[in-house]
Enzyme design. Structure first.
Site, mmCIF file in Angstrom:
data_model
loop_
_atom_site.group_PDB
_atom_site.id
_atom_site.type_symbol
_atom_site.label_atom_id
_atom_site.label_comp_id
_atom_site.label_asym_id
_atom_site.label_seq_id
_atom_site.Cartn_x
_atom_site.Cartn_y
_atom_site.Cartn_z
ATOM 1 N N LYS A 483 79.067 62.419 59.043
ATOM 2 C CA LYS A 483 78.565 62.278 60.417
ATOM 3 C C LYS A 483 78.773 60.853 60.896
ATOM 4 C CE LYS A 483 73.831 61.416 58.798
ATOM 5 N NZ LYS A 483 72.432 61.854 58.862
ATOM 6 N N TYR A 709 78.428 30.650 75.513
ATOM 7 C CA TYR A 709 77.432 30.915 76.554
ATOM 8 C C TYR A 709 76.085 30.268 76.193
ATOM 9 C CZ TYR A 709 80.410 34.545 78.629
ATOM 10 O OH TYR A 709 81.420 35.220 79.235
#
EC number: 5.1.1.1
Length: 814
Positions: A483, A709
């Site tokens: 999965k 940033y």
């Protein structure tokens, strides 16, 4: 090889059961899945720790195989083939290989050590092939099984052999020595690999030296520790950078990207340039130079050929190609033995019905061209290849041997015709000798993505699978969870490998994951763990098997199943024993039983539950209470419904911590991908995924300048900052930045500085030996996902499954 069973019987001390003991054998096999098995194959049913070749005999007989070496004859196949019965099939294979080796009398180079064996072998093949017809181990075939298979590739035209021998425990090398019987020995680097298999380093050295008991000469780095264990009767040819009494004394210096070696040999000194700087490559190249000196090559030839050494690609890589193609990149070798291996890998990993091979001229076969390309043609036919594209002067002469074949004299001609060739929805094996530069073809066919890749080691997946299999009782079935895009590692490719290993079930979370696998050609039964009612119709259409965990869901599925007039459609009943996530509770059982009794629409394939604390032994009492409740509730269902379904509740941690609760099946999850919460168990697992990127740019900033940033990082001194094209959109958490995390460049850690950006991050590489375009390890062996998870206060699952699907997955096998 052409022998009859009558020849082979006394060699392996077998008892023959069957009439056809005069049958001609021209190939040996241990792999039931190979399409190369046929009526002249002798199949050895090897019994391993997690697999038994006897269980595939019936299937092989239906495919035309008629001759088997076995320890016993399975009842279902008695009388349907000829069986050579022995006590141990692996020992029989080894005896046969040892006999076969005795039929040939030419120099054999035997290589062992902890590291470098395959590279030395491949480089020696390159350096010596202009003068010899060489047979060598394909890929890394150096094990108790791989060595005999390698030896059985020898034919009458070969006049030099190069074989590597790898061991992981005591008493293995003596068997390999009898098979290889090297006349020239090379002891490569001795490191820490497989230390756990030996009582001490001294015992490991002594065990490895057993390969050289009858060599004419042993080539090794002169080292007091190792030389102390060498039998004084064995002639040695030594080299050293420290001990001037060695036969060859070497000094070295780096000049640009070349390591310059100054060799003193027999009072003569000369210089050889090696196009590498790392210590491992230099040592491997020195061993090759020693062989050339021993063979009497001139200084000029040694200098010329060593300068042409190249990085050895030891892996078959699976890549995404243009127009929905899948590429298998084996673009650095082209010999008959490795072609067989590559074709088997193609079959195991194919993602499309259509199969194409792009193949260069084949070297080192030991056969004349007519015979060689006839055999290549038969291989391609047996592997059901739809199209052959041959590249080379020689293969072009035999174009008529290939169905649907087209040939070109060289890659340039192929490139000119590329736009006229159609590549779409097919699996393409690209296999060419290094001189043909097939990497150019790979570049043309490869889907273009950015430079960040997640490399998936399929060998490691197989190793981890077998590790957990070894913990299971013989009759315990195995479901493997694929999965969440195979825990971030790629769903289909992992599923295909698991199908190759014949696991019993695959597990996915949602229907669309299972549909994608079925559509891609996976045939294993697939259980959908969290099906939505809206997906029931698609589940039925694609023959998936739903987990049913509520009365509402059961009624909805039964209603649809009755409308479609289904009979005995497989479903899986989930019981809640304490996880309190999904599942029927004890109070639901009377209604559940009433609904399921006396109906034939569905068939209860399994009953399962899920453990909440199997990874934390502090909650041992709770885990055992879950097991006890599962036993009670599932037994009630078995009794009242009179059924015998598969029962299962253990996940990865449960397999290790609660073996008494294996029931009929277990569910392996993140352990397959090399992650364990137990430190000792983690040592036994291999890393599956390595996330890599490159340095886009390196800049120098002054003290006081900021990066990224928010100006979260200020340089305290003049610094070099590397920008790397991977960020939080690729799955790298922002919290891993600003000095918390690091990347690895050239084996050294570089702190991540400033904020992780959407598509980039920056690392401090001040004082490091690196350059733009160089590979950067984001995670893998170091840093591991366990380490990252601990630093970020999360779990490895989140790290792995968070890697964006825009990051290209590259699958490889060593």
């Amino acid at each position: 090889m052409t022998l009859t069973l009558r020849n082979i019987i006394p060699i392996i001390k077998a008892h023959c059961v069957g009439q056809n003991d005069v049958a001609v054998i021209d190939s040996i096999s241990i792999d039931s899945r190979s399409l190369q098995n046929g009526e002249n194959t002798l199949f050895f049913a090897i019994i391993g720790p997690n697999n038994d070749g006897h269980q595939y005999i019936e299937e092989l007989i239906t495919k035309g195989v008629r001759h088997f070496v076995v320890t016993h004859i399975p009842e279902a196949v008695a009388g349907h083939a000829t069986f050579l019965v022995v006590e141990n099939t692996l020992e029989a294979l080894q005896k046969f290989a040892a006999y076969y080796r005795s039929l040939f009398d030419f120099p054999i180079v035997g290589i062992t050590g902890s590291n470098g064996k395959t590279i030395i072998k491949e480089w020696l093949n390159f350096l010596l092939s202009p003068d010899y017809n060489i047979i060598r181990s394909p890929k890394s075939y150096n094990s108790q099984v791989g060595v005999p298979l390698s030896i059985l590739g020898i034919n009458e035209k070969h006049n030099l052999g190069i074989f590597e021998a790898g061991i992981s425990m005591m008493h293995e090398m003596e068997k390999l020595q009898k098979i290889i019987r090297p006349t020239i020995g090379i002891l490569s680097n001795i490191g820490s690999a497989h230390d756990e298999g030996f009582p001490s380093v001294a015992e490991k050295i002594k065990e490895k030296l057993k390969l050289f008991t009858s060599v004419n000469v042993l080539i090794l780095n002169k080292n007091k520790t190792i030389c102390a264990f060498v039998n004084p009767k064995i002639k040695t040819f030594t080299w050293s950078s420290d001990d001037k009494s060695a036969d060859v004394y070497i000094t070295k210096k780096n000049t640009g990207e070349v390591t310059e070696l100054q060799l003193t040999y027999r009072e003569d000194t000369f210089v050889v340039g090696i196009p590498f700087q790392d210590q491992a490559s230099v040592e491997n190249a020195i061993h090759c130079i020693m062989v050339m000196l021993y063979f009497g090559y001139s200084q000029k030839v040694i200098q010329t050929r060593i300068a042409q050494l190249y990085p050895v690609e030891m892996r078959l890589k699976v890549k995404n190609g243009i127009y929905n193609c899948t590429l298998i990149d084996d673009s650095y070798s082209s010999d008959f033995q490795s072609l067989k291996i590559a074709l088997d890998f193609l079959e195991n990993q194919k993602q499309h019905k259509k199969k194409t091979i792009i193949l260069s001229d084949i070297f080192q076969s030991g056969l004349n061209n007519e015979e060689l390309y006839s055999q290549v043609s038969q291989l391609i036919i047996s592997n059901k290849i739809n199209r052959v594209i041959g590249i080379g002067e020689t293969i072009s002469q035999f174009k008529n041997k290939f169905i649907n074949g087209i040939t070109f004299k060289n890659v340039t001609e192929f490139s000119k015709a590329f736009d006229q060739l159609t590549f779409e929805n097919e699996t393409i094996l690209i296999k060419g000798a290094r001189d043909f530069h097939f990497e150019e073809i790979v570049s043309m066919l490869e889907e273009k993505t950015h430079e960040t890749v997640l490399e998936i080691n399929l060998n490691a997946v197989s190793h981890n699978l077998n590790f957990f299999k070894s913990k299971l009782a013989p009759k315990t079935k195995l479901m493997v969870m694929v999965k969440a895009f195979g825990y971030g590692n790629g769903g289909f490719e992992i599923a295909k490998l698991l199908e190759h290993h014949k696991v019993d079930y695959l597990g996915v979370a949602f229907a669309d994951e299972g549909i994608a696998l079925k559509t891609a050609g996976i045939h294993l039964p697939i259980m959908v763990m969290n099906p939505e009612t809206t997906s029931f119709s698609a589940i039925i259409q694609h023959q998936l098997e739903p987990e049913i965990y509520s009365i509402k869901g059961l009624k909805a599925f039964l209603k649809l199943a009755e409308q479609k007039k289904l009979k005995n459609f497989p479903i899986h009943i989930k019981i809640d024993t304490g996880m309190h996530r999904l599942g029927f509770e004890e109070e639901n059982l009377p209604e559940l039983i009433a609904i399921l009794q006396n109906q034939e629409t569905v068939h209860i394939k399994s009953i399962l539950s899920h453990m909440a604390t199997s990874d934390d032994l502090q909650h041992d009492a709770f885990a055992k209470s879950q097991i006890a409740l599962f036993e009670q509730l599932s037994s009630r269902l078995l009794t009242e419904l009179q059924i015998k379904p598969i029962r299962h509740m253990l996940n990865t941690s449960g397999i290790s911590n609660y073996p008494e609760a294996q029931y009929d099946m277990v569910r392996l999850g993140i352990g397959l991908y090399g992650v364990s919460n137990d430190a000792e168990e983690q040592k036994q697992l291999e890393t599956v995924g390595t996330l890599k990127s490159v340095i886009s740019q390196i800049r120098t900033i002054d003290a006081g300048e900021s990066v990224g940033y928010g100006r979260r990082f200020f340089a305290e001194k003049t610094s070099q900052i590397a920008t790397i094209p991977i960020g939080y959109a690729d799955g790298i958490r922002r919290s891993w930045g600003n000095g918390v995390g690091y990347v690895v460049i050239n084996g050294k850690e570089a702190k991540i500085v400033g904020s992780v950006c959407m598509d980039m991050l920056m690392a401090d590489v001040t004082g490091m030996d690196c350059k733009e375009g160089q590979t950067v390890i984001i995670f893998g062996e170091n840093p591991s996902v366990n380490l990252m998870a601990k630093a970020l206060n999360t779990i490895p699952y989140e790290i792995l499954t968070g890697i964006s699907q825009r990051v290209k997955r590259v699958f490889f096998r060593e």
